[in-house]
Design a protein around this motif. Structure first.
Motif, PDB file in Angstrom:
ATOM      1  N   ILE A 171     -28.174 -30.646  -6.795  1.00  8.76           N
ATOM      2  CA  ILE A 171     -28.218 -30.266  -8.114  1.00  8.76           C
ATOM      3  C   ILE A 171     -27.697 -31.722  -8.716  1.00  8.76           C
ATOM      4  N   GLY A 172     -26.869 -32.927  -9.106  1.00  8.58           N
ATOM      5  CA  GLY A 172     -26.483 -33.646  -9.604  1.00  8.58           C
ATOM      6  C   GLY A 172     -27.143 -34.561  -9.254  1.00  8.58           C
ATOM      7  N   GLU A 173     -26.933 -35.144  -7.881  1.00 10.09           N
ATOM      8  CA  GLU A 173     -28.785 -36.224  -8.344  1.00 10.09           C
ATOM      9  C   GLU A 173     -30.115 -35.813  -8.335  1.00 10.09           C
ATOM     10  N   LEU A 174     -30.346 -34.787  -7.833  1.00 10.59           N
ATOM     11  CA  LEU A 174     -31.900 -34.395  -8.969  1.00 10.59           C
ATOM     12  C   LEU A 174     -31.625 -34.913 -10.176  1.00 10.59           C
ATOM     13  N   ALA A 175     -30.704 -33.829 -10.565  1.00  9.73           N
ATOM     14  CA  ALA A 175     -30.400 -34.467 -12.501  1.00  9.73           C
ATOM     15  C   ALA A 175     -30.276 -35.567 -12.634  1.00  9.73           C
ATOM     16  N   ARG A 176     -30.351 -36.764 -11.674  1.00  4.87           N
ATOM     17  CA  ARG A 176     -29.598 -37.640 -12.330  1.00  4.87           C
ATOM     18  C   ARG A 176     -31.163 -38.567 -11.938  1.00  4.87           C
ATOM     19  N   ARG A 177     -31.817 -37.770 -11.075  1.00  6.76           N
ATOM     20  CA  ARG A 177     -33.248 -39.025 -10.600  1.00  6.76           C
ATOM     21  C   ARG A 177     -34.583 -38.739 -11.347  1.00  6.76           C
ATOM     22  N   SER A 178     -33.498 -36.939 -11.884  1.00  6.82           N
ATOM     23  CA  SER A 178     -34.745 -36.448 -12.923  1.00  6.82           C
ATOM     24  C   SER A 178     -34.583 -37.386 -14.887  1.00  6.82           C
ATOM     25  N   ARG A 179     -33.655 -37.957 -14.405  1.00  8.83           N
ATOM     26  CA  ARG A 179     -33.168 -38.202 -16.244  1.00  8.83           C
ATOM     27  C   ARG A 179     -32.961 -37.484 -16.618  1.00  8.83           C
ATOM     28  N   VAL A 180     -32.152 -36.831 -16.498  1.00  6.74           N
ATOM     29  CA  VAL A 180     -31.739 -35.394 -17.127  1.00  6.74           C
ATOM     30  C   VAL A 180     -30.083 -35.248 -17.293  1.00  6.74           C
ATOM     31  N   THR A 181     -29.643 -34.166 -17.771  1.00  7.29           N
ATOM     32  CA  THR A 181     -28.096 -33.828 -17.918  1.00  7.29           C
ATOM     33  C   THR A 181     -27.507 -32.521 -16.494  1.00  7.29           C
ATOM     34  N   GLN A 182     -27.117 -32.644 -16.003  1.00  4.89           N
ATOM     35  CA  GLN A 182     -26.514 -31.580 -15.482  1.00  4.89           C
ATOM     36  C   GLN A 182     -27.205 -29.764 -15.562  1.00  4.89           C
ATOM     37  N   PRO A 183     -26.167 -29.944 -17.222  1.00  2.48           N
ATOM     38  CA  PRO A 183     -26.464 -28.388 -17.436  1.00  2.48           C
ATOM     39  C   PRO A 183     -28.047 -27.820 -17.821  1.00  2.48           C
ATOM     40  N   THR A 184     -28.724 -29.551 -18.116  1.00  2.93           N
ATOM     41  CA  THR A 184     -30.334 -29.026 -18.339  1.00  2.93           C
ATOM     42  C   THR A 184     -30.634 -29.000 -16.708  1.00  2.93           C
ATOM     43  N   MET A 185     -29.849 -29.752 -16.247  1.00  2.00           N
ATOM     44  CA  MET A 185     -30.667 -29.505 -14.594  1.00  2.00           C
ATOM     45  C   MET A 185     -30.785 -28.222 -13.859  1.00  2.00           C
ATOM     46  N   THR A 186     -28.985 -27.853 -13.986  1.00  2.55           N
ATOM     47  CA  THR A 186     -28.848 -26.154 -13.982  1.00  2.55           C
ATOM     48  C   THR A 186     -29.977 -25.153 -14.261  1.00  2.55           C
ATOM     49  N   LYS A 187     -30.038 -25.251 -15.519  1.00  2.46           N
ATOM     50  CA  LYS A 187     -31.193 -24.066 -16.234  1.00  2.46           C
ATOM     51  C   LYS A 187     -32.215 -24.751 -15.888  1.00  2.46           C
ATOM     52  N   LEU A 188     -32.940 -25.694 -15.147  1.00  2.00           N
ATOM     53  CA  LEU A 188     -34.452 -25.467 -14.813  1.00  2.00           C
ATOM     54  C   LEU A 188     -34.673 -24.887 -13.178  1.00  2.00           C
ATOM     55  N   ILE A 189     -33.282 -25.348 -12.733  1.00  2.00           N
ATOM     56  CA  ILE A 189     -33.162 -25.039 -11.459  1.00  2.00           C
ATOM     57  C   ILE A 189     -33.207 -23.555 -11.242  1.00  2.00           C
ATOM     58  N   GLN A 190     -32.511 -23.090 -12.566  1.00  2.00           N
ATOM     59  CA  GLN A 190     -32.931 -21.395 -12.639  1.00  2.00           C
ATOM     60  C   GLN A 190     -34.255 -20.526 -12.959  1.00  2.00           C
ATOM     61  N   SER A 191     -35.058 -21.646 -13.211  1.00  2.00           N
ATOM     62  CA  SER A 191     -36.400 -21.808 -14.098  1.00  2.00           C
ATOM     63  C   SER A 191     -37.386 -21.123 -12.932  1.00  2.00           C
ATOM     64  N   LEU A 192     -36.761 -22.535 -12.144  1.00  3.84           N
ATOM     65  CA  LEU A 192     -37.535 -22.493 -11.165  1.00  3.84           C
ATOM     66  C   LEU A 192     -37.674 -21.746  -9.917  1.00  3.84           C
ATOM     67  N   ALA A 193     -36.354 -21.624  -9.851  1.00  2.00           N
ATOM     68  CA  ALA A 193     -35.839 -20.684  -8.262  1.00  2.00           C
ATOM     69  C   ALA A 193     -36.129 -19.511  -8.967  1.00  2.00           C
ATOM     70  N   GLU A 194     -36.511 -18.560  -9.997  1.00  2.00           N
ATOM     71  CA  GLU A 194     -36.886 -17.623 -11.034  1.00  2.00           C
ATOM     72  C   GLU A 194     -38.488 -17.390 -10.701  1.00  2.00           C
ATOM     73  N   GLY A 195     -39.226 -18.729 -10.488  1.00  2.00           N
ATOM     74  CA  GLY A 195     -41.120 -18.695 -10.464  1.00  2.00           C
ATOM     75  C   GLY A 195     -41.041 -19.169  -8.859  1.00  2.00           C
ATOM     76  N   GLU A 196     -40.020 -19.119  -7.727  1.00  2.00           N
ATOM     77  CA  GLU A 196     -40.302 -19.456  -6.624  1.00  2.00           C
ATOM     78  C   GLU A 196     -40.413 -21.172  -6.195  1.00  2.00           C
ATOM     79  N   LEU A 197     -40.691 -22.118  -6.943  1.00  2.00           N
ATOM     80  CA  LEU A 197     -40.527 -23.307  -6.461  1.00  2.00           C
ATOM     81  C   LEU A 197     -39.675 -23.953  -5.783  1.00  2.00           C
ATOM     82  N   ILE A 198     -39.228 -23.235  -5.972  1.00  2.00           N
ATOM     83  CA  ILE A 198     -37.512 -24.313  -5.577  1.00  2.00           C
ATOM     84  C   ILE A 198     -36.636 -23.145  -4.823  1.00  2.00           C
ATOM     85  N   HIS A 199     -36.369 -23.545  -3.615  1.00  2.00           N
ATOM     86  CA  HIS A 199     -34.728 -22.514  -3.148  1.00  2.00           C
ATOM     87  C   HIS A 199     -33.868 -23.429  -2.763  1.00  2.00           C
ATOM     88  N   ARG A 200     -32.851 -22.527  -3.091  1.00  2.00           N
ATOM     89  CA  ARG A 200     -31.359 -23.299  -2.360  1.00  2.00           C
ATOM     90  C   ARG A 200     -30.669 -23.234  -0.888  1.00  2.00           C
TER      91      ARG A 200
END
Length: 150
Positions: A50-79
């Motif tokens: 998550i931290g590396e994805l946040a860095r590459r996406s140019r967002v904060t880690q808390p923002t990425m955590t929220k984004l990941i939650q939304s993407l996971a709910e939409g089944e666009l990503i998985h952990r």
């Protein structure tokens, strides 16, 4: 300084950003750019923490955590478990995420088509060559950057 006297890389990035804004408006999409940017990074670079994805996406880690939650709910990503660190997770794009990204790219292409109507064959060829050069250069940088990040 007039735009034509600015350095080429500066003019290129300004034009590319302008084209991106035009595309976003033309599609009418309300999906945040960070969604498509993050999915694109995962598609290109593979699974990331998550931290590396946040860095590459140019967002904060808390923002990425929220984004990941939304993407996971939409089944666009998985952990997936990080074999290097059992406490950590890697984020990977799913086939549904790839399909959504492909669909968005097609939509953007269609929305931008009128922008390029009326180009001569020579102008089209020049732009095609420019795209090929940009793809080659950016892939070289991406590969070198990715190799330097374990």
């Amino acid at each position: 300084m007039p735009s034509s006297s600015r350095p080429f890389p500066e003019r290129l990035i300004v034009a590319a950003n302008r084209l991106t804004r035009i595309a976003a408006l033309a599609t009418g999409s309300t999906t945040p750019a960070s969604v498509w940017r993050s999915l694109s990074i995962l598609e290109t670079d593979g699974s990331l923490r998550i931290g590396e994805l946040a860095r590459r996406s140019r967002v904060t880690q808390p923002t990425m955590t929220k984004l990941i939650q939304s993407l996971a709910e939409g089944e666009l990503i998985h952990r997936i478990a990080d074999v290097a660190d059992s406490r950590a997770w890697l984020i990977a794009i799913t086939p549904k995420g790839i399909a959504a990204l492909d669909s968005w790219r097609e939509e953007v292409g269609e929305a931008l088509a009128p922008t390029f109507e009326g180009l001569s064959a020579e102008e089209t060829e020049i732009l095609e060559r420019a795209v090929a050069i940009l793809e080659e250069r950016t892939e070289t940088v991406r590969a070198a950057t990715t190799a330097g990040v374990a």
